[in-house]
Design a protein around this motif. Structure first.
Motif, PDB file in Angstrom:
ATOM      1  N   ARG A  31      -4.030  -1.522  11.774  1.00 42.97           N
ATOM      2  CA  ARG A  31      -3.498  -1.177  10.693  1.00 42.97           C
ATOM      3  C   ARG A  31      -2.106  -0.126  10.258  1.00 42.97           C
ATOM      4  O   ARG A  31      -2.985   0.967  11.054  1.00 42.97           O
ATOM      5  N   CYS A  32      -1.265  -0.628   9.146  1.00 41.66           N
ATOM      6  CA  CYS A  32      -0.686   0.602   8.683  1.00 41.66           C
ATOM      7  C   CYS A  32      -1.118   1.933   8.363  1.00 41.66           C
ATOM      8  O   CYS A  32      -1.876   1.827   7.293  1.00 41.66           O
ATOM      9  N   LYS A  33      -0.784   2.844   8.808  1.00 38.20           N
ATOM     10  CA  LYS A  33      -1.397   4.661   8.204  1.00 38.20           C
ATOM     11  C   LYS A  33      -1.341   4.706   6.969  1.00 38.20           C
ATOM     12  O   LYS A  33      -1.541   5.415   6.190  1.00 38.20           O
ATOM     13  N   GLY A  34       0.188   3.963   6.879  1.00 36.12           N
ATOM     14  CA  GLY A  34       0.610   4.045   5.455  1.00 36.12           C
ATOM     15  C   GLY A  34      -0.096   3.352   4.546  1.00 36.12           C
ATOM     16  O   GLY A  34      -0.268   4.103   3.174  1.00 36.12           O
ATOM     17  N   CYS A  35       0.137   2.578   4.337  1.00 32.96           N
ATOM     18  CA  CYS A  35      -0.462   1.463   3.417  1.00 32.96           C
ATOM     19  C   CYS A  35      -2.138   0.344   3.600  1.00 32.96           C
ATOM     20  O   CYS A  35      -1.826   0.059   2.514  1.00 32.96           O
ATOM     21  N   GLY A  36      -2.231   0.624   4.816  1.00 32.03           N
ATOM     22  CA  GLY A  36      -3.205  -0.647   4.947  1.00 32.03           C
ATOM     23  C   GLY A  36      -3.147  -1.572   5.429  1.00 32.03           C
ATOM     24  O   GLY A  36      -3.902  -2.048   5.018  1.00 32.03           O
ATOM     25  N   ASN A  75       7.628  -8.553   7.261  1.00 32.27           N
ATOM     26  CA  ASN A  75       7.062  -9.127   6.861  1.00 32.27           C
ATOM     27  C   ASN A  75       5.932  -7.656   6.112  1.00 32.27           C
ATOM     28  O   ASN A  75       4.872  -8.502   5.752  1.00 32.27           O
ATOM     29  N   HIS A  76       6.591  -7.092   6.499  1.00 32.23           N
ATOM     30  CA  HIS A  76       5.601  -5.519   5.473  1.00 32.23           C
ATOM     31  C   HIS A  76       6.082  -4.869   4.358  1.00 32.23           C
ATOM     32  O   HIS A  76       7.205  -5.214   3.889  1.00 32.23           O
ATOM     33  N   PRO A  77       4.881  -4.425   3.445  1.00 28.07           N
ATOM     34  CA  PRO A  77       5.360  -4.415   2.334  1.00 28.07           C
ATOM     35  C   PRO A  77       6.031  -2.943   2.092  1.00 28.07           C
ATOM     36  O   PRO A  77       6.476  -2.022   2.871  1.00 28.07           O
ATOM     37  N   GLN A  78       7.191  -3.081   1.456  1.00 29.14           N
ATOM     38  CA  GLN A  78       7.619  -1.771   1.071  1.00 29.14           C
ATOM     39  C   GLN A  78       6.998  -0.735   0.947  1.00 29.14           C
ATOM     40  O   GLN A  78       5.632  -1.435   0.342  1.00 29.14           O
ATOM     41  N   HIS A  79       7.135   0.211   1.894  1.00 27.80           N
ATOM     42  CA  HIS A  79       6.164   1.559   1.615  1.00 27.80           C
ATOM     43  C   HIS A  79       7.232   2.238   0.106  1.00 27.80           C
ATOM     44  O   HIS A  79       8.930   2.658   0.467  1.00 27.80           O
ATOM     45  N   SER A  80       6.027   3.087  -0.242  1.00 32.86           N
ATOM     46  CA  SER A  80       6.245   4.048  -1.574  1.00 32.86           C
ATOM     47  C   SER A  80       7.555   5.218  -0.266  1.00 32.86           C
ATOM     48  O   SER A  80       6.561   5.348   0.737  1.00 32.86           O
ATOM     49  N   GLN A  96       6.309   6.840   6.917  1.00 34.08           N
ATOM     50  CA  GLN A  96       6.974   5.678   8.330  1.00 34.08           C
ATOM     51  C   GLN A  96       5.930   4.386   8.363  1.00 34.08           C
ATOM     52  O   GLN A  96       4.636   5.266   8.295  1.00 34.08           O
ATOM     53  N   ILE A  97       6.239   3.284   8.324  1.00 34.97           N
ATOM     54  CA  ILE A  97       5.433   2.375   8.937  1.00 34.97           C
ATOM     55  C   ILE A  97       4.947   3.015  10.147  1.00 34.97           C
ATOM     56  O   ILE A  97       5.368   2.871  10.832  1.00 34.97           O
ATOM     57  N   ARG A  98       2.864   3.192  10.374  1.00 35.68           N
ATOM     58  CA  ARG A  98       3.074   2.928  11.902  1.00 35.68           C
ATOM     59  C   ARG A  98       1.613   2.725  12.562  1.00 35.68           C
ATOM     60  O   ARG A  98       0.176   2.881  11.183  1.00 35.68           O
TER      61      ARG A  98
HETATM   62 ZN   LIG Z   1       2.766   0.077   5.645  1.00 35.88          ZN
END
Ligand SMILES: [Zn+2]
Length: 77
Positions: free
Chosen positions: A37-42, A57-62, A67-69
């Motif tokens: 699971r991405c800590k940033g966006c779920g 294929n990862h949604p763009q983060h605000s 960062q994606i983690r």
């Molecule tokens: Zn994410």
């Protein structure tokens, strides 16, 4: 943010492994096979041990999401 789901607990057991506290950045290989699971966006993905965790294929983060983690939430050997 959705959670991972399951129905039958027969083949699931709780673990206190440090693997579940480890945060893995994009471009690093998955330390275990399982669901991350991405800590940033779920966002959740399945990955295989040794495969590179994806930015693809990862949604763009605000900015606020940072960062994606990746954090392992369900693992298996
Ligand atoms: Zn994410």
């Amino acid at each position: 943010m959705a959670n991972a789901i399951y129905k039958h607990t027969t083949h699931l057991e709780q673990s206190n492994s440090d693997a579940f506290d480890t945060i893995t950045p994009v471009g690093h290989s998955a330390p275990y096979s399982g669901i991350y699971r991405c800590k940033g966006c779920g966002h959740m993905i399945s990955s295989t041990k040794g495969h590179t965790l994806p930015p693809q294929n990862h949604p763009q983060h605000s900015t606020a999401q940072g960062q994606i983690r990746w954090q392992l939430i369900v693992g298996h050997d």
